[in-house]
Design a protein around this motif. Structure first.
Motif, PDB file in Angstrom:
ATOM      1  N   UNK A   1       0.876  -0.915  -0.476  1.00  0.00           N
ATOM      2  CA  UNK A   1       0.129   0.089   0.035  1.00  0.00           C
ATOM      3  C   UNK A   1       0.925   1.552   0.467  1.00  0.00           C
ATOM      4  N   UNK A   2       0.569   2.875  -0.365  1.00  0.00           N
ATOM      5  CA  UNK A   2       1.225   3.601  -0.426  1.00  0.00           C
ATOM      6  C   UNK A   2       0.894   4.795   0.272  1.00  0.00           C
ATOM      7  N   UNK A   3       1.752   4.703   1.741  1.00  0.00           N
ATOM      8  CA  UNK A   3       1.176   5.261   2.647  1.00  0.00           C
ATOM      9  C   UNK A   3       1.399   6.589   2.527  1.00  0.00           C
ATOM     10  N   UNK A   4       0.266   7.169   2.401  1.00  0.00           N
ATOM     11  CA  UNK A   4       1.106   9.381   2.456  1.00  0.00           C
ATOM     12  C   UNK A   4       0.987   9.951   4.208  1.00  0.00           C
ATOM     13  N   UNK A   5       2.271  10.639   3.998  1.00  0.00           N
ATOM     14  CA  UNK A   5       2.739  10.821   5.261  1.00  0.00           C
ATOM     15  C   UNK A   5       2.152  12.246   4.872  1.00  0.00           C
ATOM     16  N   UNK A   6       1.670  13.487   5.722  1.00  0.00           N
ATOM     17  CA  UNK A   6       1.519  15.094   4.823  1.00  0.00           C
ATOM     18  C   UNK A   6       2.843  15.363   6.329  1.00  0.00           C
ATOM     19  N   UNK A   7       3.248  16.638   6.029  1.00  0.00           N
ATOM     20  CA  UNK A   7       4.167  17.517   6.890  1.00  0.00           C
ATOM     21  C   UNK A   7       4.370  17.548   8.413  1.00  0.00           C
ATOM     22  N   UNK A   8       3.326  16.856   8.700  1.00  0.00           N
ATOM     23  CA  UNK A   8       3.775  16.979  10.215  1.00  0.00           C
ATOM     24  C   UNK A   8       4.390  15.944  10.474  1.00  0.00           C
TER      25      UNK A   8
END
Length: 262
Positions: free
Chosen positions: A32-39
């Motif tokens: 799966x592609x685990x998308x993180x944000x800048x935090x």
């Protein structure tokens, strides 16, 4: 590349903008592609300061190939925030004597590697190396066998402080600074969020009762994935009932220490 500008222009962004994508290991299906944000970057301050115990005056080494999220855990954001010196060492094949020589030569103060490598290191002549610079040993990636905990404590005077987390998170449960680690325990929940063990009905488990490690997400704490990219059903499956469901099972003792089950 030769024609490119030597300056990288700053791109305005928001904390909740997409930052990076990890590919999960795919142990139970396609990755799966685990998308993180800048935090996500800021969340690793807890990883480096309170679990690894990075010393700004010291030298840190985490053994983790760049294909794993653990590489980011041990070499990037948290360590940079702590202004710690990083030893970067690459190898084609792991040799315990090489790693122990590096530890001695470069006066490492903090060192992290997975339990399998701790066992390989323990097969060397450990007593012939100088561990006087070491302040803290840590491990993650799998459960640390109690015999390895006892071995390193006996031969170096240092316990190994285990931690637990995922590609989708920073460190979730750990033996942090100020805690006395217990053999076979991965520590206690980190204080950045309400972390609990839930049963199948969503109730918090009593000590000794196995439950799923879950993180309350109302609001979502820093460092937990934003979504599985382009997979809304899988995203909804892990974010349900106001919690992020890790899919990992543990039990706790009366003191709140967690023990990994599977």
């Amino acid at each position: 590349i030769r024609n490119a500008s030597p300056r990288l222009g700053r791109i305005p962004n928001d904390t909740c903008d997409p930052f990076l994508i990890y590919f999960t290991s795919g142990t139970s299906g396609e990755p799966k592609m685990a998308l993180h944000t800048h935090d996500y970057a800021a969340a690793h301050l807890c990883t480096a300061k309170w679990w690894h115990g990075i010393d700004p005056e010291g030298v840190h080494l985490t053994i983790a190939d760049t294909g794993w999220a653990k590489c980011t855990w041990g070499k990037f954001y948290g360590q940079w925030f702590m202004e710690g010196c990083q030893l970067v060492y690459d190898f084609d094949r792991f040799h315990g004597d090489e790693i122990l020589s590096l530890l001695q030569e470069y006066r490492l103060t903090t060192f992290c590697c997975p339990p399998t490598m701790w066992r390989m290191l323990s097969r060397e002549d450990v007593d012939s190396y100088d561990f006087s610079s070491i302040q803290r040993f840590t491990t993650a990636g799998e459960a640390l066998p109690p015999d390895q905990f006892e071995f390193w404590l006996e031969h170096t005077g240092h316990a190994i402080y285990e931690g637990f987390g995922q590609t989708e998170s920073p460190v979730i449960v750990a033996n942090v600074i100020g805690m006395k680690p217990r053999p076979a325990s991965m520590g206690r929940p980190m204080p950045f969020a309400h972390i609990a063990l839930l049963d199948e009905d969503g109730n918090e488990c009593e000590p000794g009762e196995e439950g799923e490690i879950c993180i309350e997400c109302c609001p979502k704490p820093a460092g937990i994935i934003y979504e599985y990219y382009k997979e809304p059903e899988k995203t909804a499956d892990v974010f349900r009932g106001g919690w992020y469901h890790t899919g990992d099972v543990a039990y706790s003792d009366e003191s709140g220490y967690y023990y990994y089950c599977g």
